[in-house]
Design an enzyme around this catalytic site. Structure first.
Site, PDB file in Angstrom:
ATOM      1  N   GLY A  59       0.837  -1.206   0.000  1.00 39.65           N
ATOM      2  CA  GLY A  59       0.000   0.000   0.000  1.00 39.65           C
ATOM      3  C   GLY A  59       0.868   1.251   0.000  1.00 39.65           C
ATOM      4  O   GLY A  59       0.495   2.296   0.532  1.00 39.65           O
ATOM      5  N   ALA A 101       1.634   3.457  -2.074  1.00 43.10           N
ATOM      6  CA  ALA A 101       1.171   4.701  -2.684  1.00 43.10           C
ATOM      7  C   ALA A 101       0.019   5.328  -1.915  1.00 43.10           C
ATOM      8  O   ALA A 101      -0.497   6.379  -2.302  1.00 43.10           O
ATOM      9  CB  ALA A 101       0.745   4.447  -4.136  1.00 43.10           C
ATOM     10  N   ASN A 157     -10.340  -8.917   2.314  1.00 40.26           N
ATOM     11  CA  ASN A 157      -9.012  -8.842   2.919  1.00 40.26           C
ATOM     12  C   ASN A 157      -8.302 -10.190   2.904  1.00 40.26           C
ATOM     13  O   ASN A 157      -7.072 -10.237   2.794  1.00 40.26           O
ATOM     14  CB  ASN A 157      -9.098  -8.231   4.319  1.00 40.26           C
ATOM     15  CG  ASN A 157      -9.188  -6.725   4.217  1.00 40.26           C
ATOM     16  OD1 ASN A 157      -8.228  -6.077   3.806  1.00 40.26           O
ATOM     17  ND2 ASN A 157     -10.347  -6.167   4.532  1.00 40.26           N
ATOM     18  N   ASP A 200      -3.066   3.357  19.124  1.00 39.52           N
ATOM     19  CA  ASP A 200      -4.004   3.446  20.253  1.00 39.52           C
ATOM     20  C   ASP A 200      -3.231   3.715  21.546  1.00 39.52           C
ATOM     21  O   ASP A 200      -3.645   4.521  22.383  1.00 39.52           O
ATOM     22  CB  ASP A 200      -4.797   2.144  20.365  1.00 39.52           C
ATOM     23  CG  ASP A 200      -5.401   1.745  19.029  1.00 39.52           C
ATOM     24  OD1 ASP A 200      -6.223   2.509  18.511  1.00 39.52           O
ATOM     25  OD2 ASP A 200      -5.019   0.690  18.487  1.00 39.52           O
ATOM     26  N   HIS A 250      -7.754  -4.005  17.730  1.00 35.83           N
ATOM     27  CA  HIS A 250      -7.673  -2.625  17.239  1.00 35.83           C
ATOM     28  C   HIS A 250      -9.029  -2.269  16.626  1.00 35.83           C
ATOM     29  O   HIS A 250      -9.231  -2.326  15.430  1.00 35.83           O
ATOM     30  CB  HIS A 250      -6.560  -2.469  16.207  1.00 35.83           C
ATOM     31  CG  HIS A 250      -6.624  -1.144  15.503  1.00 35.83           C
ATOM     32  ND1 HIS A 250      -6.369   0.040  16.138  1.00 35.83           N
ATOM     33  CD2 HIS A 250      -6.971  -0.814  14.239  1.00 35.83           C
ATOM     34  CE1 HIS A 250      -6.556   1.038  15.293  1.00 35.83           C
ATOM     35  NE2 HIS A 250      -6.920   0.550  14.132  1.00 35.83           N
TER      36      HIS A 250
HETATM   37  P1  NAI Z   1      -5.070   4.395   1.498  1.00 35.62           P
HETATM   38  O1  NAI Z   1      -6.350   3.972   0.876  1.00 35.62           O
HETATM   39  O2  NAI Z   1      -4.589   5.790   1.360  1.00 35.62           O
HETATM   40  O3  NAI Z   1      -3.900   3.453   0.940  1.00 35.62           O
HETATM   41  C1  NAI Z   1      -4.019   2.062   0.837  1.00 35.62           C
HETATM   42  C2  NAI Z   1      -3.160   1.627  -0.323  1.00 35.62           C
HETATM   43  O4  NAI Z   1      -3.133   0.204  -0.355  1.00 35.62           O
HETATM   44  C3  NAI Z   1      -3.686   2.079  -1.682  1.00 35.62           C
HETATM   45  O5  NAI Z   1      -2.666   2.780  -2.365  1.00 35.62           O
HETATM   46  C4  NAI Z   1      -4.039   0.760  -2.382  1.00 35.62           C
HETATM   47  O6  NAI Z   1      -3.782   0.808  -3.780  1.00 35.62           O
HETATM   48  C5  NAI Z   1      -3.093  -0.209  -1.675  1.00 35.62           C
HETATM   49  N1  NAI Z   1      -3.486  -1.617  -1.793  1.00 35.62           N
HETATM   50  C6  NAI Z   1      -4.729  -2.148  -1.800  1.00 35.62           C
HETATM   51  N2  NAI Z   1      -4.664  -3.487  -1.980  1.00 35.62           N
HETATM   52  C7  NAI Z   1      -3.353  -3.799  -2.055  1.00 35.62           C
HETATM   53  C8  NAI Z   1      -2.652  -5.020  -2.257  1.00 35.62           C
HETATM   54  N3  NAI Z   1      -3.301  -6.178  -2.407  1.00 35.62           N
HETATM   55  N4  NAI Z   1      -1.305  -4.985  -2.299  1.00 35.62           N
HETATM   56  C9  NAI Z   1      -0.646  -3.817  -2.165  1.00 35.62           C
HETATM   57  N5  NAI Z   1      -1.246  -2.623  -1.995  1.00 35.62           N
HETATM   58  C10 NAI Z   1      -2.599  -2.621  -1.935  1.00 35.62           C
HETATM   59  O7  NAI Z   1      -5.174   3.966   3.026  1.00 35.62           O
HETATM   60  P2  NAI Z   1      -4.277   4.447   4.260  1.00 35.62           P
HETATM   61  O8  NAI Z   1      -4.857   5.647   4.860  1.00 35.62           O
HETATM   62  O9  NAI Z   1      -2.852   4.463   3.848  1.00 35.62           O
HETATM   63  O10 NAI Z   1      -4.559   3.249   5.298  1.00 35.62           O
HETATM   64  C11 NAI Z   1      -4.128   1.942   5.024  1.00 35.62           C
HETATM   65  C12 NAI Z   1      -4.733   0.972   6.019  1.00 35.62           C
HETATM   66  O11 NAI Z   1      -4.297   1.241   7.347  1.00 35.62           O
HETATM   67  C13 NAI Z   1      -6.274   1.001   6.080  1.00 35.62           C
HETATM   68  O12 NAI Z   1      -6.717  -0.345   6.133  1.00 35.62           O
HETATM   69  C14 NAI Z   1      -6.551   1.680   7.401  1.00 35.62           C
HETATM   70  O13 NAI Z   1      -7.782   1.283   7.923  1.00 35.62           O
HETATM   71  C15 NAI Z   1      -5.413   1.163   8.239  1.00 35.62           C
HETATM   72  N6  NAI Z   1      -5.108   1.932   9.437  1.00 35.62           N
HETATM   73  C16 NAI Z   1      -4.746   1.215  10.567  1.00 35.62           C
HETATM   74  C17 NAI Z   1      -4.415   1.854  11.736  1.00 35.62           C
HETATM   75  C18 NAI Z   1      -4.035   1.059  12.961  1.00 35.62           C
HETATM   76  O14 NAI Z   1      -3.890   1.686  14.012  1.00 35.62           O
HETATM   77  N7  NAI Z   1      -3.858  -0.254  12.920  1.00 35.62           N
HETATM   78  C19 NAI Z   1      -4.454   3.321  11.824  1.00 35.62           C
HETATM   79  C20 NAI Z   1      -4.805   3.985  10.586  1.00 35.62           C
HETATM   80  C21 NAI Z   1      -5.123   3.288   9.453  1.00 35.62           C
END
Ligand code: NAI
Length: 328
Positions: free
Chosen positions: A11, A13, A105, A159, A187
């Site tokens: 992810g 990008a 997922n 968190d 989480h």
């Molecule tokens: P985003 O939507 O900006 O970026 C996600 C990226 O993953 C996109 O560029 C997409 O093309 C890519 N992607 C999707 N499927 C993929 C695959 N099979 N292989 C490689 N890349 C793939 O999302 P953001 O804001 O960067 O968040 C990413 C994740 O982190 C989300 O699931 C979000 O819920 C989670 N998150 C978790 C937190 C935690 O505390 N555990 C805190 C904040 C976000």
């Protein structure tokens, strides 16, 4: 010169990727004397955007950055990987049922687990950030039978850090004065931030605060719902703070936690504190610089017990759901 450590970011990008990659390349993930080779994994339509980020990484001329590879092939991305940050995931969209979310997922984390199993370095450490993080980590781990399950973790450090600041504000101190805080469980909104074992300048935090109404009505919901509050305020989800927490998690894991303190991380349960074995649940953990260990012997009040049990029950349900879907 030291051999570069291979760090794969999925992810790459996305918005967390954009906040994360520059800090990895500048030495915050592993230490400011450890060269890194970055592998960016993206889905095909996002490769061009990943290339743009790589151009900017080049333009920083980071002394520790030994190279960048960009790919949409999980096998190539995880070949020889030492640290895998699984950030890319399928978000829940309107009208999506939990089963749909877990299936989507599973389609990401099963092949990534297989690719890690096939090609990762012996010392591989995996942090899942993409939600539902605990269960995604469980899926990936179950498809990597040759990798010790202790190497698959999920992120609750954001968190933890959120809770630390909220507690410091309430106690009128800085985060430097807060230790021994724990996030238990999933989480998700059921997570339980525990201040009964936390300390404010060495004194029991619950006694210092002495405000059960604040604990139940303010602190716990503020920490649990912080993600939604950020979206509401910023018009976009937390990215820089999530990237920062990922950096903290790996840094603590690899370089160790301070004497007398601990951090929170979701790791495969060994049955400690009544959490069913194998569930990836958040615990108080220390690291001596290599492996996480659950802090043993903490006192768990009835209040804490019921909160921990509720969050763990949710994780058990998620496990049973992915099992029923054939994803583990
Ligand atoms: P985003 O939507 O900006 O970026 C996600 C990226 O993953 C996109 O560029 C997409 O093309 C890519 N992607 C999707 N499927 C993929 C695959 N099979 N292989 C490689 N890349 C793939 O999302 P953001 O804001 O960067 O968040 C990413 C994740 O982190 C989300 O699931 C979000 O819920 C989670 N998150 C978790 C937190 C935690 O505390 N555990 C805190 C904040 C976000």
């Amino acid at each position: 010169a030291r051999t570069p450590v291979t760090v794969t970011v999925t992810g790459a990008a996305g918005q967390i990727g954009y906040a994360l990659l520059f800090r990895i390349a500048s030495g915050h993930l592993l230490g400011n004397d450890v060269p890194v080779r970055l592998r960016l994994l993206e889905i095909t339509p996002a490769l061009k955007a990943a290339e743009g980020t790589a151009m900017e990484l080049d333009d920083c001329a980071f002394p520790l950055l030994a190279g960048i590879d960009i790919t949409d092939d999980a096998r190539a991305a995880f070949d020889g990987v030492n640290v895998a940050l699984l950030v890319g995931a399928r978000p829940r969209t309107a009208g999506m049922e939990r089963g749909d979310l877990l299936s989507a997922n599973g389609g990401i984390f099963k092949p990534q687990g297989e690719a890690i199993n096939a090609g990762a370095a012996d010392d591989v450490r995996v942090l899942v950030v993409g939600n539902p993080a605990n269960t995604n980590a469980l899926i990936a781990a179950s498809h990597a039978p040759d990798v010790p399950s202790s190497r698959f973790t999920a992120m609750t450090r954001l968190d933890h850090n959120r809770a630390k600041t909220q507690l410091a504000k309430k106690a009128g101190v800085t985060v430097n004065d807060i230790t021994n805080l724990t996030i238990w469980g999933n989480h998700s909104a059921t997570q339980y931030p525990d201040i009964f074992n936390a300390k404010v300048n060495g004194r029991n935090a619950a006694e210092v605060v002495n405000d059960q109404a604040w604990l139940e009505g303010d602190f716990i919901p503020t920490v649990a719902k912080r993600g939604a509050a950020i979206i509401e305020a910023r018009g976009a989800s937390s990215a820089a703070s999530a990237a920062n927490a990922a950096i903290d998690h790996v840094y603590s894991w690899v370089n160790g936690t301070p004497e007398g303190d601990w951090v929170s991380a979701a790791i495969a349960s060994d049955g400690s504190y009544g959490v069913p074995e194998g569930i990836i649940s958040s615990f108080p953990v220390t690291s001596n610089g290599g492996e996480w260990e659950v802090v043993q012997g903490l006192e768990i009040s009835d209040f804490s017990r019921s909160r921990i049990d509720a969050s763990v029950a949710e994780l058990v349900e998620e496990r049973d759901a992915v099992r029923a879907l054939g994803l583990i």
